[in-house]
Motif scaffolding. Structure first.
Motif, PDB file in Angstrom:
ATOM      1  N   LEU A  39       0.833  -1.189   0.000  1.00  0.00           N
ATOM      2  CA  LEU A  39       0.000   0.000   0.000  1.00  0.00           C
ATOM      3  C   LEU A  39       0.874   1.247   0.000  1.00  0.00           C
ATOM      4  O   LEU A  39       1.769   1.391   0.825  1.00  0.00           O
ATOM      5  N   GLU A  40       0.592   2.141  -0.914  1.00  0.00           N
ATOM      6  CA  GLU A  40       1.317   3.412  -0.991  1.00  0.00           C
ATOM      7  C   GLU A  40       0.315   4.537  -0.742  1.00  0.00           C
ATOM      8  O   GLU A  40      -0.571   4.790  -1.558  1.00  0.00           O
ATOM      9  N   PHE A  41       0.438   5.195   0.419  1.00  0.00           N
ATOM     10  CA  PHE A  41      -0.536   6.198   0.826  1.00  0.00           C
ATOM     11  C   PHE A  41      -0.068   7.616   0.505  1.00  0.00           C
ATOM     12  O   PHE A  41       1.097   7.958   0.694  1.00  0.00           O
ATOM     13  N   THR A  42      -1.001   8.422   0.045  1.00  0.00           N
ATOM     14  CA  THR A  42      -0.835   9.873  -0.033  1.00  0.00           C
ATOM     15  C   THR A  42      -1.777  10.485   0.989  1.00  0.00           C
ATOM     16  O   THR A  42      -2.998  10.271   0.922  1.00  0.00           O
ATOM     17  N   ASN A  43      -1.216  11.209   1.956  1.00  0.00           N
ATOM     18  CA  ASN A  43      -2.032  11.824   3.004  1.00  0.00           C
ATOM     19  C   ASN A  43      -2.603  13.157   2.530  1.00  0.00           C
ATOM     20  O   ASN A  43      -1.859  14.003   2.011  1.00  0.00           O
ATOM     21  N   LEU A  44      -3.895  13.344   2.722  1.00  0.00           N
ATOM     22  CA  LEU A  44      -4.547  14.607   2.411  1.00  0.00           C
ATOM     23  C   LEU A  44      -5.271  15.066   3.673  1.00  0.00           C
ATOM     24  O   LEU A  44      -6.240  14.437   4.108  1.00  0.00           O
ATOM     25  N   GLU A  45      -4.781  16.150   4.277  1.00  0.00           N
ATOM     26  CA  GLU A  45      -5.291  16.627   5.563  1.00  0.00           C
ATOM     27  C   GLU A  45      -6.655  17.286   5.405  1.00  0.00           C
ATOM     28  O   GLU A  45      -6.804  18.287   4.700  1.00  0.00           O
ATOM     29  N   ILE A  46      -7.659  16.732   6.091  1.00  0.00           N
ATOM     30  CA  ILE A  46      -9.024  17.249   5.945  1.00  0.00           C
ATOM     31  C   ILE A  46      -9.162  18.640   6.559  1.00  0.00           C
ATOM     32  O   ILE A  46     -10.015  19.429   6.136  1.00  0.00           O
ATOM     33  N   ARG A  47      -8.308  18.980   7.533  1.00  0.00           N
ATOM     34  CA  ARG A  47      -8.406  20.309   8.132  1.00  0.00           C
ATOM     35  C   ARG A  47      -8.090  21.416   7.123  1.00  0.00           C
ATOM     36  O   ARG A  47      -8.538  22.550   7.288  1.00  0.00           O
ATOM     37  N   GLU A  48      -7.333  21.104   6.090  1.00  0.00           N
ATOM     38  CA  GLU A  48      -7.040  22.107   5.070  1.00  0.00           C
ATOM     39  C   GLU A  48      -8.312  22.508   4.323  1.00  0.00           C
ATOM     40  O   GLU A  48      -8.407  23.629   3.813  1.00  0.00           O
ATOM     41  N   PHE A  49      -9.291  21.602   4.271  1.00  0.00           N
ATOM     42  CA  PHE A  49     -10.581  21.929   3.662  1.00  0.00           C
ATOM     43  C   PHE A  49     -11.442  22.727   4.639  1.00  0.00           C
ATOM     44  O   PHE A  49     -12.183  23.616   4.232  1.00  0.00           O
ATOM     45  N   TYR A  50     -11.332  22.400   5.937  1.00  0.00           N
ATOM     46  CA  TYR A  50     -12.063  23.189   6.935  1.00  0.00           C
ATOM     47  C   TYR A  50     -11.561  24.627   6.948  1.00  0.00           C
ATOM     48  O   TYR A  50     -12.340  25.572   7.109  1.00  0.00           O
ATOM     49  N   TRP A  51     -10.233  24.783   6.821  1.00  0.00           N
ATOM     50  CA  TRP A  51      -9.606  26.108   6.901  1.00  0.00           C
ATOM     51  C   TRP A  51      -9.634  26.856   5.566  1.00  0.00           C
ATOM     52  O   TRP A  51      -9.068  27.944   5.449  1.00  0.00           O
ATOM     53  N   LYS A  52     -10.254  26.237   4.547  1.00  0.00           N
ATOM     54  CA  LYS A  52     -10.370  26.833   3.215  1.00  0.00           C
ATOM     55  C   LYS A  52      -9.032  26.991   2.508  1.00  0.00           C
ATOM     56  O   LYS A  52      -8.894  27.807   1.588  1.00  0.00           O
TER      57      LYS A  52
END
Length: 387
Positions: A39-52
């Protein structure tokens, strides 16, 4: 699709709450084992969407299409209080945008608790969203075992809940390395305590229905008295307070201000405030080495249970109540937003330390069942990905 390697874009919380890190650790290790692929994961932080800082737009769709799988979760992202979301939840992804994504998407072990409120408008928007994703084989939807399935059933409808999988949170399967902990005294009975410092207006809300409900200030007085009484009655006892987010530290400070000074100086320690990738190992190894855990936060209960460490759920939020109910462990929780809780908590603490082996045995049986459930869901995922 080349099943020897799977490129996964995971949208989740990776910074700010140590419990989230433990969740992802357990999820990824069991997923890799059960799928039998790299498994090769790319992390995408959901808080970046909260913070616009990011948006659910064409750029997000393009990133999703560069991966073999999009995994959204785990986390409490199906709560239905987010008024400005097109889905009524934290997953503010429009159906028009979903149509631009060709990659399969799994909504993985998401929380759906009504603790912060549920509006009819959001229920309607969330139902429309589920109508779309549950109608297509491109999507797989699951919620975690904290009462979320029951919430979907109650607010959205039975016909929706029946098509959604209920799976154990990844925190039950988290793995940790062995660390030296100066917080742990040698030869003592150690009780770990996690107190949540967020949503205090919700946790200690006077509902006008129950005369038992208490305010935050009353909780501080009663909990500090519980600490004093416990340490006075058991000379071998030691408390460790463990914060998960920065707000927890303030509540711990309020409690310690009301505790006997000699106990503060000699028989109480506090774990460091850590966060981010890998930091969960130190904190949850500390939980693993304690005799008993008193947990207010979700993963302060989930992870110790997964380690077969006796726990007592400190309930002032519906999620913890539901977690213990789903595990058939309701007798191991105490409502700490009700008057007189300290007496019950004191009795349960003494009994738990005395009957530790019996509790460990029961937890081992529970964890065997949880392992079977996660193995089954991962089998479903493997077949779904292959199709």
């Amino acid at each position: 699709m080349d099943m020897r390697k799977l490129k996964i874009l995971q949208l989740a919380s990776f910074e700010g709450n140590i419990g989230d890190n433990a969740n992802h650790c357990g999820t990824r290790s069991t997923l890799a084992k059960n799928l039998g692929v790299e498994l090769e994961f790319t992390n995408l932080e959901i808080r970046e969407f909260y913070w616009k800082q990011r948006k659910f737009d064409d750029q997000f769709a393009e990133l999703a299409n560069q991966h073999d799988l999009v995994m959204i979760g785990g986390g409490n992202y199906f709560e239905m209080w987010v008024e400005n979301s097109c889905t009524g939840t934290s997953i503010d992804i429009s159906i028009d945008l979903l149509k631009k994504i060709n990659t399969p998407i799994v909504f993985y072990a998401l929380g759906c608790d009504p603790g912060q409120g549920v509006s009819e408008q959001n229920v309607s928007k969330f139902r429309d969203f589920l109508d779309y994703v549950l109608s297509l084989p491109q999507f797989l939807v699951s919620v975690r075992n904290d009462g979320s399935w029951d919430s979907v059933n109650q607010y959205i409808g039975k016909k929706y809940a029946e098509r959604i999988y209920r799976v154990p949170d990844g925190g039950f399967f988290t793995q940790v390395e062995n660390y030296f902990h100066p917080e742990l005294p040698l030869g003592k009975q150690v009780v770990a305590v996690n107190i949540a410092g967020d949503m205090l207006d919700v946790r200690f809300k006077l509902d006008g229905i129950s005369s038992k409900r208490i305010r935050y200030e009353e909780f501080i007085i009663d909990f500090s008295q519980f600490v004093n009484d416990s340490l006075e009655s058991n000379s071998e006892l030691h408390f460790i307070f463990i914060p998960h987010i920065f707000r927890d530290i303030g509540v711990v400070s309020d409690i310690l201000n009301a505790v006997n000074d000699s106990y503060r100086r000699n028989r109480i320690t506090m774990a460091p405030y850590l966060h981010g990738k890998g930091a969960q190992e130190y904190i949850f190894d500390l939980y693993r080495k304690c005799d008993l855990v008193l947990g207010m936060r979700f993963h302060a209960n989930v992870c110790p249970i997964g380690f077969n460490v006796p726990t007592i759920g400190l309930v002032n939020y519906i999620q913890i109540d539901n977690l213990y109910r789903e595990l058939d462990l309701s007798e191991r929780s105490v409502h700490v937003n009700e008057a007189g809780f300290s007496h019950k908590l004191n009795d349960m603490t003494r009994a738990s330390l005395k009957n530790k082996e019996d509790i460990v045995k029961k937890y081992k049986e529970i964890n065997m069942g949880l392992q079977q459930k996660i193995n089954f869901f991962h089998k479903v995922m493997a077949e779904w990905i292959n199709c």
